[in-house]
Design an enzyme around this catalytic site. Sequence first.
Site, PDB file in Angstrom:
ATOM      1  N   LYS A  42       0.829  -1.215   0.000  1.00 15.37           N
ATOM      2  CA  LYS A  42       0.000   0.000   0.000  1.00 15.37           C
ATOM      3  C   LYS A  42       0.857   1.256   0.000  1.00 15.37           C
ATOM      4  O   LYS A  42       0.521   2.241  -0.661  1.00 15.37           O
ATOM      5  CB  LYS A  42      -0.964   0.005   1.195  1.00 15.37           C
ATOM      6  CG  LYS A  42      -2.058  -1.040   1.028  1.00 15.37           C
ATOM      7  CD  LYS A  42      -3.168  -0.900   2.051  1.00 15.37           C
ATOM      8  CE  LYS A  42      -4.258  -1.921   1.780  1.00 15.37           C
ATOM      9  NZ  LYS A  42      -5.199  -2.092   2.869  1.00 15.37           N
ATOM     10  N   LYS A  80      -5.496 -11.001  -5.331  1.00 15.45           N
ATOM     11  CA  LYS A  80      -6.715 -11.243  -4.543  1.00 15.45           C
ATOM     12  C   LYS A  80      -7.800 -10.223  -4.881  1.00 15.45           C
ATOM     13  O   LYS A  80      -7.499  -9.094  -5.272  1.00 15.45           O
ATOM     14  CB  LYS A  80      -6.404 -11.235  -3.047  1.00 15.45           C
ATOM     15  CG  LYS A  80      -6.214  -9.872  -2.480  1.00 15.45           C
ATOM     16  CD  LYS A  80      -6.246  -9.825  -0.957  1.00 15.45           C
ATOM     17  CE  LYS A  80      -6.128  -8.354  -0.611  1.00 15.45           C
ATOM     18  NZ  LYS A  80      -5.938  -7.967   0.719  1.00 15.45           N
ATOM     19  N   LYS A 110     -11.017  -4.472  -2.468  1.00 16.00           N
ATOM     20  CA  LYS A 110     -11.726  -3.214  -2.658  1.00 16.00           C
ATOM     21  C   LYS A 110     -10.766  -2.113  -3.075  1.00 16.00           C
ATOM     22  O   LYS A 110     -11.119  -1.204  -3.793  1.00 16.00           O
ATOM     23  CB  LYS A 110     -12.412  -2.796  -1.353  1.00 16.00           C
ATOM     24  CG  LYS A 110     -13.604  -3.648  -1.023  1.00 16.00           C
ATOM     25  CD  LYS A 110     -14.191  -3.306   0.328  1.00 16.00           C
ATOM     26  CE  LYS A 110     -13.404  -3.949   1.462  1.00 16.00           C
ATOM     27  NZ  LYS A 110     -14.139  -4.057   2.725  1.00 16.00           N
TER      28      LYS A 110
HETATM   29  P1  TYM Z   1     -10.718  -6.158   5.384  1.00 19.77           P
HETATM   30  O1  TYM Z   1     -11.755  -5.133   5.704  1.00 19.77           O
HETATM   31  O2  TYM Z   1      -9.781  -5.871   4.260  1.00 19.77           O
HETATM   32  O3  TYM Z   1     -11.408  -7.528   5.083  1.00 19.77           O
HETATM   33  C1  TYM Z   1     -12.362  -8.111   5.964  1.00 19.77           C
HETATM   34  C2  TYM Z   1     -12.200  -9.619   5.973  1.00 19.77           C
HETATM   35  O4  TYM Z   1     -12.349 -10.135   4.650  1.00 19.77           O
HETATM   36  C3  TYM Z   1     -11.231 -10.938   4.325  1.00 19.77           C
HETATM   37  N1  TYM Z   1     -10.940 -10.801   2.886  1.00 19.77           N
HETATM   38  C4  TYM Z   1     -10.848 -11.831   2.023  1.00 19.77           C
HETATM   39  N2  TYM Z   1     -10.984 -13.162   2.214  1.00 19.77           N
HETATM   40  C5  TYM Z   1     -10.846 -13.949   1.124  1.00 19.77           C
HETATM   41  N3  TYM Z   1     -10.577 -13.472  -0.121  1.00 19.77           N
HETATM   42  C6  TYM Z   1     -10.443 -12.147  -0.345  1.00 19.77           C
HETATM   43  N4  TYM Z   1     -10.195 -11.706  -1.581  1.00 19.77           N
HETATM   44  C7  TYM Z   1     -10.571 -11.261   0.758  1.00 19.77           C
HETATM   45  N5  TYM Z   1     -10.499  -9.915   0.891  1.00 19.77           N
HETATM   46  C8  TYM Z   1     -10.727  -9.649   2.204  1.00 19.77           C
HETATM   47  C9  TYM Z   1     -10.088 -10.401   5.159  1.00 19.77           C
HETATM   48  O5  TYM Z   1      -9.080 -11.371   5.339  1.00 19.77           O
HETATM   49  C10 TYM Z   1     -10.792 -10.050   6.446  1.00 19.77           C
HETATM   50  O6  TYM Z   1     -10.904 -11.177   7.280  1.00 19.77           O
HETATM   51  N6  TYM Z   1      -7.266  -5.497   8.965  1.00 19.77           N
HETATM   52  C11 TYM Z   1      -8.530  -6.100   8.658  1.00 19.77           C
HETATM   53  C12 TYM Z   1      -9.655  -5.638   9.556  1.00 19.77           C
HETATM   54  C13 TYM Z   1      -9.423  -5.780  11.026  1.00 19.77           C
HETATM   55  C14 TYM Z   1      -9.471  -6.977  11.776  1.00 19.77           C
HETATM   56  C15 TYM Z   1      -9.256  -6.583  13.114  1.00 19.77           C
HETATM   57  C16 TYM Z   1      -9.651  -8.309  11.441  1.00 19.77           C
HETATM   58  C17 TYM Z   1      -9.198  -4.764  11.899  1.00 19.77           C
HETATM   59  N7  TYM Z   1      -9.092  -5.259  13.160  1.00 19.77           N
HETATM   60  C18 TYM Z   1      -9.227  -7.541  14.145  1.00 19.77           C
HETATM   61  C19 TYM Z   1      -9.643  -9.252  12.471  1.00 19.77           C
HETATM   62  C20 TYM Z   1      -9.412  -8.859  13.798  1.00 19.77           C
HETATM   63  C21 TYM Z   1      -8.922  -5.746   7.234  1.00 19.77           C
HETATM   64  O7  TYM Z   1      -8.491  -4.769   6.668  1.00 19.77           O
HETATM   65  O8  TYM Z   1      -9.888  -6.528   6.692  1.00 19.77           O
END
Ligand code: TYM
Length: 321
Positions: A109, A190, A193
Amino acid sequence: MRILSGIQPSGSMHIGNYLGAVRQWVSSQNRDAYYCIVDLHALTLQIEPEKLREQTVDYLASLLAAGLDPEVCTLFVQSQVPYHAQMNWLLECVATYGELSRMTQFKEKSSRQEGYRVGLLTYPVLMAGDILLYSAEQVPVGDDQRQHLELTRQIAERFNNRFGVVFTVPVGVQPAASARVMDLQEPTRKMSKSLASPLGLIYLNDEPSEIDKKIKKAVTDTDNEVRVDWENKPGLTNLLEMFASFSGETPPRVAERYTRYGDLKKDLSELIIESLAPMQQRYRELRADEGALRALAAHGAHKAADVAGPLYHRAAAAMGL
Ligand code: TYM
């Protein structure tokens, strides 16, 4: 089992989020499960304030529509529980610059942004705080969060060794299939968004005609043999994994039934449209009552603070505050 997970309210929720994470949240929800919409994390995306406010409510509706039951689990918005930001500072004094600058997501990023903000570097510390504040044992996430989970474990262990045992060391949990759903147009990347190619993502609220178009146009290969092979057939294998996740089979089992890509795509498109339809209907109903969604979030924040508060105070006291 104490569970915590989070999702950023950025853009719209897509089937990568759903299959990789949210569907596991729904199936493992219990009275000890905490799920948060991480609006503080979304600030690292330089998002417009009005958009952030609106998307936070969209995400509340989407998570409920996907099957979270606020009578069972606790659903809340991260910024409404101030201990997250407070814990972040304590843990910034435990994590090292070296380990944060080695995170793959940070490297990717930051290389795409001019003048990226410090929050992009410290992002995984805030995430570690989310998890550790609730003494979570399990964290259901997609594959892309594994490295952040590993860092959370390291921070927890370092803290416990230095200041006495306060934190539970959590483990990440991934689904059997679709832990990494790939972009439909660039299947070696992957589904994301932040790097969306227009036809590469399927959003949970896409119209049936859009879903159909995106699946039909999904990039595959030319040798026309239906089999699971991530290395040589990433596009097709991605479709097989999605199919298996929605139908409850294994990807090889799905592959056995097809000899032509076109037939597979046609059935997959129908399967996705059918699977998402009830959620889309519930989403429209829930999103129409914004007051109810906000009230529900306020209630969730109270429940969350009851758990996070005492843990924060223990951590602060252990550090000498
Ligand atoms: P975020 O918002 O990018 O994504 C949310 C969840 O979706 C999963 N994910 C995917 N799984 C499979 N294939 C994909 N292409 C894909 N894109 C996204 C992510 O692995 C995630 O589980 N940092 C985290 C948010 C967060 C968090 C936390 C997660 C903040 N605090 C505490 C767990 C525990 C994030 O940006 O997810």
